[in-house]
Design a protein around this motif. Structure first.
Motif, PDB file in Angstrom:
ATOM      1  N   GLU A 217       5.132  11.386 -28.270  1.00  0.00           N
ATOM      2  CA  GLU A 217       5.237  11.738 -29.696  1.00  0.00           C
ATOM      3  C   GLU A 217       4.840  10.559 -30.570  1.00  0.00           C
ATOM      4  OE1 GLU A 217       8.875  13.429 -30.975  1.00  0.00           O
ATOM      5  OE2 GLU A 217       8.945  14.929 -29.375  1.00  0.00           O
ATOM      6  N   GLU A 218       5.285   9.378 -30.201  1.00  0.00           N
ATOM      7  CA  GLU A 218       4.948   8.180 -30.986  1.00  0.00           C
ATOM      8  C   GLU A 218       3.442   7.923 -30.984  1.00  0.00           C
ATOM      9  OE1 GLU A 218       7.463   8.375 -28.888  1.00  0.00           O
ATOM     10  OE2 GLU A 218       9.173   8.041 -30.232  1.00  0.00           O
ATOM     11  N   LYS A 219       2.802   8.144 -29.840  1.00  0.00           N
ATOM     12  CA  LYS A 219       1.353   7.922 -29.758  1.00  0.00           C
ATOM     13  C   LYS A 219       0.605   8.896 -30.660  1.00  0.00           C
ATOM     14  CE  LYS A 219       1.204   8.314 -25.258  1.00  0.00           C
ATOM     15  NZ  LYS A 219       0.719   8.373 -23.859  1.00  0.00           N
ATOM     16  N   VAL A 247       1.928   2.771 -44.348  1.00  0.00           N
ATOM     17  CA  VAL A 247       2.099   1.559 -43.537  1.00  0.00           C
ATOM     18  C   VAL A 247       3.522   1.495 -42.978  1.00  0.00           C
ATOM     19  CG1 VAL A 247       2.218  -0.968 -43.646  1.00  0.00           C
ATOM     20  CG2 VAL A 247       0.284   0.221 -44.662  1.00  0.00           C
ATOM     21  N   GLN A 248       4.505   1.900 -43.781  1.00  0.00           N
ATOM     22  CA  GLN A 248       5.891   1.935 -43.294  1.00  0.00           C
ATOM     23  C   GLN A 248       6.033   2.884 -42.110  1.00  0.00           C
ATOM     24  OE1 GLN A 248       8.619   2.831 -46.488  1.00  0.00           O
ATOM     25  NE2 GLN A 248       7.989   1.075 -47.711  1.00  0.00           N
ATOM     26  N   GLU A 249       5.380   4.045 -42.203  1.00  0.00           N
ATOM     27  CA  GLU A 249       5.440   5.025 -41.108  1.00  0.00           C
ATOM     28  C   GLU A 249       4.738   4.493 -39.855  1.00  0.00           C
ATOM     29  OE1 GLU A 249       7.204   7.862 -41.065  1.00  0.00           O
ATOM     30  OE2 GLU A 249       7.929   7.117 -43.000  1.00  0.00           O
ATOM     31  N   ILE A 250       3.619   3.815 -40.062  1.00  0.00           N
ATOM     32  CA  ILE A 250       2.921   3.203 -38.923  1.00  0.00           C
ATOM     33  C   ILE A 250       3.852   2.194 -38.238  1.00  0.00           C
ATOM     34  CG2 ILE A 250       1.016   1.658 -38.268  1.00  0.00           C
ATOM     35  CD1 ILE A 250      -0.642   2.955 -40.509  1.00  0.00           C
ATOM     36  N   GLY A 251       4.511   1.379 -39.054  1.00  0.00           N
ATOM     37  CA  GLY A 251       5.430   0.380 -38.508  1.00  0.00           C
ATOM     38  C   GLY A 251       6.580   1.017 -37.735  1.00  0.00           C
ATOM     39  N   ARG A 252       7.077   2.157 -38.236  1.00  0.00           N
ATOM     40  CA  ARG A 252       8.180   2.839 -37.548  1.00  0.00           C
ATOM     41  C   ARG A 252       7.767   3.290 -36.151  1.00  0.00           C
ATOM     42  NH1 ARG A 252       9.393   5.788 -41.455  1.00  0.00           N
ATOM     43  NH2 ARG A 252      11.132   4.559 -42.210  1.00  0.00           N
ATOM     44  N   GLU A 253       6.553   3.863 -36.043  1.00  0.00           N
ATOM     45  CA  GLU A 253       6.082   4.347 -34.743  1.00  0.00           C
ATOM     46  C   GLU A 253       5.808   3.184 -33.782  1.00  0.00           C
ATOM     47  OE1 GLU A 253       6.401   7.375 -34.204  1.00  0.00           O
ATOM     48  OE2 GLU A 253       6.616   8.014 -36.284  1.00  0.00           O
ATOM     49  N   VAL A 254       5.249   2.112 -34.303  1.00  0.00           N
ATOM     50  CA  VAL A 254       4.956   0.938 -33.464  1.00  0.00           C
ATOM     51  C   VAL A 254       6.257   0.326 -32.939  1.00  0.00           C
ATOM     52  CG1 VAL A 254       4.029  -1.413 -33.467  1.00  0.00           C
ATOM     53  CG2 VAL A 254       2.740   0.428 -34.560  1.00  0.00           C
ATOM     54  N   ASN A 255       7.255   0.216 -33.807  1.00  0.00           N
ATOM     55  CA  ASN A 255       8.539  -0.354 -33.394  1.00  0.00           C
ATOM     56  C   ASN A 255       9.217   0.509 -32.331  1.00  0.00           C
ATOM     57  OD1 ASN A 255       8.417  -2.592 -35.095  1.00  0.00           O
ATOM     58  ND2 ASN A 255       9.353  -1.519 -36.803  1.00  0.00           N
ATOM     59  N   THR A 256       9.187   1.829 -32.525  1.00  0.00           N
ATOM     60  CA  THR A 256       9.796   2.740 -31.543  1.00  0.00           C
ATOM     61  C   THR A 256       9.077   2.641 -30.207  1.00  0.00           C
ATOM     62  OG1 THR A 256      10.372   4.260 -33.334  1.00  0.00           O
ATOM     63  CG2 THR A 256      10.469   5.133 -31.105  1.00  0.00           C
ATOM     64  N   LEU A 277      -0.409  -5.223 -38.259  1.00  0.00           N
ATOM     65  CA  LEU A 277       0.300  -4.476 -39.301  1.00  0.00           C
ATOM     66  C   LEU A 277       0.890  -5.411 -40.353  1.00  0.00           C
ATOM     67  CD1 LEU A 277       1.005  -1.570 -40.025  1.00  0.00           C
ATOM     68  CD2 LEU A 277       3.161  -1.850 -38.803  1.00  0.00           C
ATOM     69  N   GLU A 278       1.394  -6.554 -39.930  1.00  0.00           N
ATOM     70  CA  GLU A 278       1.943  -7.524 -40.883  1.00  0.00           C
ATOM     71  C   GLU A 278       0.870  -8.023 -41.838  1.00  0.00           C
ATOM     72  OE1 GLU A 278       5.047  -8.655 -41.646  1.00  0.00           O
ATOM     73  OE2 GLU A 278       5.629  -6.978 -40.366  1.00  0.00           O
ATOM     74  N   LYS A 279      -0.332  -8.193 -41.340  1.00  0.00           N
ATOM     75  CA  LYS A 279      -1.438  -8.638 -42.192  1.00  0.00           C
ATOM     76  C   LYS A 279      -1.791  -7.570 -43.231  1.00  0.00           C
ATOM     77  CE  LYS A 279      -3.279 -11.678 -38.618  1.00  0.00           C
ATOM     78  NZ  LYS A 279      -4.285 -11.862 -37.567  1.00  0.00           N
ATOM     79  N   ILE A 280      -1.673  -6.301 -42.823  1.00  0.00           N
ATOM     80  CA  ILE A 280      -1.898  -5.206 -43.779  1.00  0.00           C
ATOM     81  C   ILE A 280      -0.799  -5.201 -44.836  1.00  0.00           C
ATOM     82  CG2 ILE A 280      -1.982  -2.700 -44.060  1.00  0.00           C
ATOM     83  CD1 ILE A 280      -3.243  -2.509 -41.294  1.00  0.00           C
ATOM     84  N   LYS A 281       0.455  -5.375 -44.408  1.00  0.00           N
ATOM     85  CA  LYS A 281       1.586  -5.358 -45.337  1.00  0.00           C
ATOM     86  C   LYS A 281       1.458  -6.444 -46.393  1.00  0.00           C
ATOM     87  CE  LYS A 281       5.137  -3.411 -42.272  1.00  0.00           C
ATOM     88  NZ  LYS A 281       6.399  -3.710 -41.546  1.00  0.00           N
ATOM     89  N   GLU A 282       0.988  -7.618 -46.000  1.00  0.00           N
ATOM     90  CA  GLU A 282       0.824  -8.726 -46.950  1.00  0.00           C
ATOM     91  C   GLU A 282      -0.170  -8.377 -48.047  1.00  0.00           C
ATOM     92  OE1 GLU A 282      -0.309 -12.133 -44.720  1.00  0.00           O
ATOM     93  OE2 GLU A 282       1.564 -12.262 -43.586  1.00  0.00           O
TER      94      GLU A 282
END
Length: 288
Positions: A217-219, A247-256, A277-282
């Motif tokens: 599901e995460e993939k 970006v927040q949703e992307i981060g959630r899936e990556v963390n899970t 992802l951190e570079k995108i967030k900045e």
């Protein structure tokens, strides 16, 4: 097409008796933070100016300034002759000196209260019409600046998203190996315990355990979020807040995915995803 919140616009108007410089500076901010500076005789137009800036620039920490430089010989500040003459007379009597020293007395008198008077300049509607046109020019310049500034941001975002997509494909390839690795480790642990086990019960427990580690599901969701981010990046409007939510949703899936991986090789790839992802967030904080 996205726009940066960082920008600068300037326009200069030359009138018969003055030079009017209009400057607009913009930095990133969560909301619209608008500051205006202008001569007092233009203050009645401030509300209209603020509305124009808000509708065109939408968001950011914006500093708007109108600077006026007098270029003609005429000045609004004049010597109050009657008051100065009165001061001179009083000083002469107080100090008991003759008219020969009036120059020194004049120097003293001119520094006294009300020696100079400033006539309030009234707003000239024809003059303001020209200024308003130059405000529009400064706005066009800052919007063009913001658009140019965003091109490098857009290229960087696409590069980072592509890197995450490549990493996601690597995760998909490793997923089968990861499951087999988990099975082998569990089987090895049980063998080392040297106890008899019920094969059916073992299979049931194994299925339950693997379901908790399943990342299918995460993939799928991560892949969809990456596509959606690129779609929103190419829309006509610049919506930094919406991109930030994605970006927040992307981060959630990556963390899970990282917490479920339980496989060193895959976790290294997940760390690479997080770095991109951190570079995108900045950078996303500077998108309008």
């Amino acid at each position: 097409m996205i726009q940066s919140m960082t920008g600068y616009g300037k326009s200069v108007l030359h009138l018969p008796s003055k030079k009017v410089t209009i400057e607009i500076k913009s930095l990133n901010s969560k909301n619209l933070d608008l500051n205006t500076r202008m001569p007092s005789y233009y203050k009645e137009k401030e509300l209209a100016v603020r509305k124009k800036l808000a509708s065109n620039l939408v968001r950011g920490k914006i500093d708007f300034s109108i600077y006026v430089e007098t270029t003609a010989e005429v000045t609004s500040t004049k010597v109050n002759k009657a008051v100065v003459e009165n001061y001179v007379a009083q000083l002469r009597n107080a100090m008991a000196i003759d008219a020969a020293d009036d120059i020194e007395l004049l120097k003293m008198a001119i520094k006294m209260p009300d020696a100079l008077k400033t006539e309030r300049e009234e707003l000239d509607e024809n003059e303001w019409t020209q200024i308003d046109t130059h405000i529009d020019e400064a706005l066009k310049e800052i919007i063009a600046y913001r658009t140019d500034e965003a091109k490098s941001l857009e290229d960087d975002f696409k590069l980072r998203i592509t890197n995450i997509e490549v990493a996601l494909e690597e995760v998909k390839k490793l997923d089968g190996e990861r499951i087999e690795n988990v099975k082998e480790r569990l089987q090895k642990a049980l063998t080392e315990l040297k106890v008899e086990i019920d094969e059916n019960r073992f299979e049931q427990e194994l299925i339950y355990y693997l379901e908790k580690l399943d990342i299918n599901e995460e993939k799928v969701r991560l892949g969809n979020h990456l596509i959606y981010f690129l779609e929103q990046l190419d829309t006509a409007d610049s919506n930094g807040k919406k991109l930030g939510f994605i970006v927040q949703e992307i981060g959630r899936e990556v963390n899970t995915m990282g917490s479920k991986a339980n496989f060193a090789v895959m976790q290294k790839i997940v760390i690479q995803m997080k770095d991109e992802l951190e570079k995108i967030k900045e950078q996303i904080l500077n998108v309008l």
